[in-house]
Design a protein around this motif. Sequence first.
Motif: not given
Length: 265
Positions: A24-27, A166-169, A173-175
Amino acid sequence: MIPSPQLLERLKRHEGFRSRPYLCPAGRVTIGHGHNLEADPSPIRPWSHVAEALAETGILRGEALLKRLRALDMSWDARQAATWLASDVEAVIGELESRCPAYLGLARAALAPASDAHGAVARFAAAVRAEVLIDMAYNLGVGGLLGFKRALAAVEAGDFPAAAAHMMDSRWAAQVGRRAVELAGLMRAPAQACVGAPHQEERGGTSSSPACAPCVAPLPGTSTNPKTSTMLSLPRPDATGVAPPDATKAGRAAGEKGARPGGRP
């Protein structure tokens, strides 16, 4: 609360399905719908007790574990992945109930008696919002979700537009992109999860989720059904007929998903 079919289907869509182990992205070595084999290696047992033990102790992890599992030709079918998904989600819910007051408040509201249409709307909204937090915790780990301090405080205060903002900030959310947009939308306006005709007309579209209680409530004078809201259900046996995986290990696996990128507090 136990997970609704709609939550499980949404998680399948969000997590995707991989029949063979991958990083996964976290390895972390992962399989199915996001099951972390480093945190919970018990699914490895049918292929190799030795590999399971080495993963359990941490001797095998990351690329080394992935290479071993590929050599063993480990794979899951959709049914196995769905069974483990349901088990992992139930473990996440158990951890949320003990560690996340914001979730617990929503879950209690979702199960509260509803004597009228207003109460039914409130029940449905609470159930949808509770499952938003479950979705986030499955992705981030409960520890990762608890890092969203401002969003959770807003949930406890009943300020759901602020919670969504706040979830979007957040880095999360960016990932995760569309996943965050969808979940923030449900936190802000749970009616998006309803396919009842009134809400379809409001949205000008349809949804794959069920109708909420007010949209399917019986006409005045007819009998009422306490199970009207399809977002809620009672404990049930495993629908696949397969014995559920060990809950303790599943909980640890779900909890350790916190290694995935989290959001800003």
